[in-house]
Design a protein around this motif. Structure first.
Motif, PDB file in Angstrom:
ATOM      1  N   PRO A 105       0.799  -1.236   0.000  1.00 62.05           N
ATOM      2  CA  PRO A 105       0.000   0.000   0.000  1.00 62.05           C
ATOM      3  C   PRO A 105       0.828   1.281   0.000  1.00 62.05           C
ATOM      4  O   PRO A 105       0.315   2.341  -0.354  1.00 62.05           O
ATOM      5  N   GLU A 106       2.118   1.190   0.374  1.00 65.54           N
ATOM      6  CA  GLU A 106       2.972   2.381   0.416  1.00 65.54           C
ATOM      7  C   GLU A 106       3.775   2.575  -0.866  1.00 65.54           C
ATOM      8  O   GLU A 106       4.508   3.556  -0.991  1.00 65.54           O
ATOM      9  N   CYS A 107       3.655   1.659  -1.810  1.00 66.01           N
ATOM     10  CA  CYS A 107       4.422   1.754  -3.056  1.00 66.01           C
ATOM     11  C   CYS A 107       3.809   2.805  -3.969  1.00 66.01           C
ATOM     12  O   CYS A 107       2.634   2.714  -4.314  1.00 66.01           O
ATOM     13  N   ARG A 108       4.626   3.788  -4.348  1.00 70.45           N
ATOM     14  CA  ARG A 108       4.162   4.865  -5.217  1.00 70.45           C
ATOM     15  C   ARG A 108       5.012   5.023  -6.475  1.00 70.45           C
ATOM     16  O   ARG A 108       4.728   5.878  -7.309  1.00 70.45           O
ATOM     17  N   TYR A 109       6.052   4.193  -6.612  1.00 73.23           N
ATOM     18  CA  TYR A 109       6.961   4.385  -7.744  1.00 73.23           C
ATOM     19  C   TYR A 109       7.515   3.036  -8.182  1.00 73.23           C
ATOM     20  O   TYR A 109       8.048   2.280  -7.360  1.00 73.23           O
ATOM     21  N   ILE A 110       7.387   2.758  -9.476  1.00 71.44           N
ATOM     22  CA  ILE A 110       7.928   1.526 -10.050  1.00 71.44           C
ATOM     23  C   ILE A 110       8.714   1.888 -11.300  1.00 71.44           C
ATOM     24  O   ILE A 110       8.228   2.651 -12.148  1.00 71.44           O
ATOM     25  N   ARG A 111       9.909   1.351 -11.381  1.00 72.61           N
ATOM     26  CA  ARG A 111      10.716   1.556 -12.591  1.00 72.61           C
ATOM     27  C   ARG A 111      10.901   0.221 -13.297  1.00 72.61           C
ATOM     28  O   ARG A 111      11.302  -0.767 -12.671  1.00 72.61           O
ATOM     29  N   VAL A 112      10.624   0.202 -14.593  1.00 71.38           N
ATOM     30  CA  VAL A 112      10.821  -0.989 -15.414  1.00 71.38           C
ATOM     31  C   VAL A 112      11.926  -0.702 -16.427  1.00 71.38           C
ATOM     32  O   VAL A 112      11.834   0.265 -17.187  1.00 71.38           O
ATOM     33  N   VAL A 113      12.951  -1.524 -16.410  1.00 75.35           N
ATOM     34  CA  VAL A 113      14.044  -1.407 -17.372  1.00 75.35           C
ATOM     35  C   VAL A 113      13.967  -2.613 -18.301  1.00 75.35           C
ATOM     36  O   VAL A 113      13.977  -3.758 -17.844  1.00 75.35           O
ATOM     37  N   THR A 114      13.882  -2.362 -19.594  1.00 76.67           N
ATOM     38  CA  THR A 114      13.749  -3.448 -20.559  1.00 76.67           C
ATOM     39  C   THR A 114      14.349  -3.021 -21.900  1.00 76.67           C
ATOM     40  O   THR A 114      14.687  -1.854 -22.096  1.00 76.67           O
ATOM     41  N   THR A 115      14.496  -3.974 -22.800  1.00 76.17           N
ATOM     42  CA  THR A 115      14.996  -3.659 -24.141  1.00 76.17           C
ATOM     43  C   THR A 115      13.827  -3.246 -25.033  1.00 76.17           C
ATOM     44  O   THR A 115      12.715  -3.773 -24.903  1.00 76.17           O
ATOM     45  N   LYS A 116      14.100  -2.331 -25.933  1.00 75.39           N
ATOM     46  CA  LYS A 116      13.045  -1.867 -26.825  1.00 75.39           C
ATOM     47  C   LYS A 116      12.929  -2.790 -28.024  1.00 75.39           C
ATOM     48  O   LYS A 116      13.928  -3.207 -28.610  1.00 75.39           O
ATOM     49  N   ASP A 117      11.704  -3.105 -28.373  1.00 73.83           N
ATOM     50  CA  ASP A 117      11.451  -3.956 -29.533  1.00 73.83           C
ATOM     51  C   ASP A 117      11.818  -3.193 -30.810  1.00 73.83           C
ATOM     52  O   ASP A 117      11.269  -2.114 -31.071  1.00 73.83           O
ATOM     53  N   PRO A 118      12.738  -3.739 -31.616  1.00 77.61           N
ATOM     54  CA  PRO A 118      13.138  -3.033 -32.839  1.00 77.61           C
ATOM     55  C   PRO A 118      12.087  -3.077 -33.941  1.00 77.61           C
ATOM     56  O   PRO A 118      12.190  -2.343 -34.925  1.00 77.61           O
ATOM     57  N   ASN A 119      11.085  -3.933 -33.788  1.00 76.13           N
ATOM     58  CA  ASN A 119      10.040  -4.055 -34.804  1.00 76.13           C
ATOM     59  C   ASN A 119       9.215  -2.759 -34.855  1.00 76.13           C
ATOM     60  O   ASN A 119       8.589  -2.381 -33.865  1.00 76.13           O
ATOM     61  N   PRO A 120       9.190  -2.066 -35.981  1.00 78.69           N
ATOM     62  CA  PRO A 120       8.454  -0.793 -36.070  1.00 78.69           C
ATOM     63  C   PRO A 120       6.949  -0.951 -35.874  1.00 78.69           C
ATOM     64  O   PRO A 120       6.260   0.021 -35.569  1.00 78.69           O
ATOM     65  N   ASN A 121       6.434  -2.166 -36.057  1.00 75.97           N
ATOM     66  CA  ASN A 121       4.998  -2.418 -35.886  1.00 75.97           C
ATOM     67  C   ASN A 121       4.661  -2.942 -34.488  1.00 75.97           C
ATOM     68  O   ASN A 121       3.522  -3.326 -34.218  1.00 75.97           O
ATOM     69  N   SER A 122       5.644  -2.950 -33.615  1.00 77.06           N
ATOM     70  CA  SER A 122       5.438  -3.475 -32.273  1.00 77.06           C
ATOM     71  C   SER A 122       4.457  -2.606 -31.483  1.00 77.06           C
ATOM     72  O   SER A 122       4.441  -1.377 -31.619  1.00 77.06           O
ATOM     73  N   GLU A 123       3.657  -3.260 -30.643  1.00 69.60           N
ATOM     74  CA  GLU A 123       2.721  -2.549 -29.763  1.00 69.60           C
ATOM     75  C   GLU A 123       3.315  -2.351 -28.367  1.00 69.60           C
ATOM     76  O   GLU A 123       2.616  -1.907 -27.452  1.00 69.60           O
ATOM     77  N   GLN A 124       4.593  -2.661 -28.214  1.00 73.58           N
ATOM     78  CA  GLN A 124       5.231  -2.615 -26.895  1.00 73.58           C
ATOM     79  C   GLN A 124       5.037  -1.272 -26.187  1.00 73.58           C
ATOM     80  O   GLN A 124       4.571  -1.213 -25.045  1.00 73.58           O
ATOM     81  N   VAL A 125       5.411  -0.182 -26.870  1.00 72.87           N
ATOM     82  CA  VAL A 125       5.352   1.137 -26.240  1.00 72.87           C
ATOM     83  C   VAL A 125       3.913   1.518 -25.911  1.00 72.87           C
ATOM     84  O   VAL A 125       3.621   2.027 -24.823  1.00 72.87           O
ATOM     85  N   ALA A 126       2.997   1.248 -26.817  1.00 70.29           N
ATOM     86  CA  ALA A 126       1.593   1.596 -26.603  1.00 70.29           C
ATOM     87  C   ALA A 126       1.020   0.846 -25.407  1.00 70.29           C
ATOM     88  O   ALA A 126       0.295   1.425 -24.585  1.00 70.29           O
ATOM     89  N   ILE A 127       1.356  -0.435 -25.285  1.00 67.01           N
ATOM     90  CA  ILE A 127       0.837  -1.227 -24.176  1.00 67.01           C
ATOM     91  C   ILE A 127       1.455  -0.774 -22.858  1.00 67.01           C
ATOM     92  O   ILE A 127       0.757  -0.659 -21.839  1.00 67.01           O
ATOM     93  N   LEU A 128       2.754  -0.498 -22.847  1.00 68.72           N
ATOM     94  CA  LEU A 128       3.405  -0.010 -21.626  1.00 68.72           C
ATOM     95  C   LEU A 128       2.806   1.323 -21.187  1.00 68.72           C
ATOM     96  O   LEU A 128       2.610   1.561 -19.989  1.00 68.72           O
ATOM     97  N   ASN A 129       2.492   2.183 -22.139  1.00 69.97           N
ATOM     98  CA  ASN A 129       1.853   3.459 -21.796  1.00 69.97           C
ATOM     99  C   ASN A 129       0.453   3.246 -21.241  1.00 69.97           C
ATOM    100  O   ASN A 129       0.009   3.974 -20.339  1.00 69.97           O
ATOM    101  N   GLU A 130      -0.235   2.247 -21.774  1.00 69.69           N
ATOM    102  CA  GLU A 130      -1.566   1.919 -21.255  1.00 69.69           C
ATOM    103  C   GLU A 130      -1.466   1.414 -19.816  1.00 69.69           C
ATOM    104  O   GLU A 130      -2.281   1.771 -18.954  1.00 69.69           O
ATOM    105  N   ILE A 131      -0.455   0.599 -19.549  1.00 66.70           N
ATOM    106  CA  ILE A 131      -0.228   0.112 -18.187  1.00 66.70           C
ATOM    107  C   ILE A 131       0.111   1.279 -17.263  1.00 66.70           C
ATOM    108  O   ILE A 131      -0.370   1.355 -16.123  1.00 66.70           O
ATOM    109  N   ARG A 132       0.925   2.201 -17.753  1.00 62.11           N
ATOM    110  CA  ARG A 132       1.305   3.363 -16.942  1.00 62.11           C
ATOM    111  C   ARG A 132       0.075   4.190 -16.563  1.00 62.11           C
ATOM    112  O   ARG A 132      -0.060   4.646 -15.428  1.00 62.11           O
TER     113      ARG A 132
END
Length: 237
Positions: A138-165
């Motif tokens: 209940p006291e957690c207010r900050y999470i950092r995720v470090v990962t590799t970026k998908d080189p595929n230009p059609n990847s939904e990775q960034v969009a999904i991570l932003n949705e999670i954020r």
């Protein structure tokens, strides 16, 4: 106005520093320093005042280094607390069973280093871990995720991570996403526990049926063979 904003960030940084909210403290210290430097560059201060401000900025930079050293110590492994060896096709290993004991009210920040978060099932696993974390910490207010970026230009990775954020923000939790070429897989909890998994969070196999046991409750989901080690941070041993 800029100077007042910098002071406001500085006060928040002091508060986070005292509470050992390390990642948040560094973010706020850095914002304050940047604002102060912009203020100095943009205005004509006399030599004495400018020198005094620069000396104060150096003090704040020293505080940043102290917090970063604390973060580095927190990330360093000390004693092994528990080892879990999961056999291929084994069941009964939910995130709650594996990690729930270490996710509690003492966790204020979480660092997740997960080299592959590209496929939808990997991102769903991340959400599943977040659901457990938010419920248990209940006291957690900050999470950092470090990962590799998908080189595929059609990847939904960034969009999904932003949705999670966005979803986490509704729970007053800030998700910071950092793209970096990493190979390690570990989860660092600010209460001094480090979770190291050979497969990261990607420990589950695809279900054979869309309507079989394991679709919703992962207690019944078959696992991939993997080893998980729970370590105590060297800063807590």
């Amino acid at each position: 106005m800029c100077m007042k904003m910098g002071i406001a960030f500085l006060h928040v940084a002091f508060e986070y520093d005292a509470q050992k909210r390390n990642m948040e403290a560094v973010v706020c210290y850095t914002k304050a320093i940047d604002i102060f430097l912009e203020e100095i560059d943009g205005k004509c201060y006399n030599k004495d005042k400018k020198e005094k401000l620069l000396q104060q900025i150096e003090q704040y930079k020293h505080l940043v280094k102290k917090v970063e050293t604390r973060m580095k110590t927190l990330r360093s492994c000390g004693n092994s607390v528990k080892e879990v060896h999961i056999k291929d096709d084994a069941t009964g290993y939910t995130y709650d069973k594996l990690f729930g004991k270490y996710l509690n009210e003492d966790v204020k920040e979480i660092l997740i280093e997960e080299s592959y978060l590209r496929e939808k099932h990997q991102l769903k696993n991340l959400v599943r871990f977040f659901e457990l974390s938010i419920k248990s910490c209940p006291e957690c207010r900050y999470i950092r995720v470090v990962t590799t970026k998908d080189p595929n230009p059609n990847s939904e990775q960034v969009a999904i991570l932003n949705e999670i954020r966005t979803s986490l923000a509704r729970r007053n939790v800030h998700l910071n996403i950092v793209f970096n070429n990493i190979h390690d897989r570990r989860i660092v909890l600010s209460n001094g526990y480090i979770i190291i998994s050979g497969r990261g969070l990607d420990i589950y196999k695809k279900n054979d049926s869309n309507f079989g046991l394991g679709v919703c409750d992962y207690y019944y989901r078959q696992c991939k063979q993997t080893d998980i080690t729970i370590m105590r941070s060297s800063g807590f041993t």
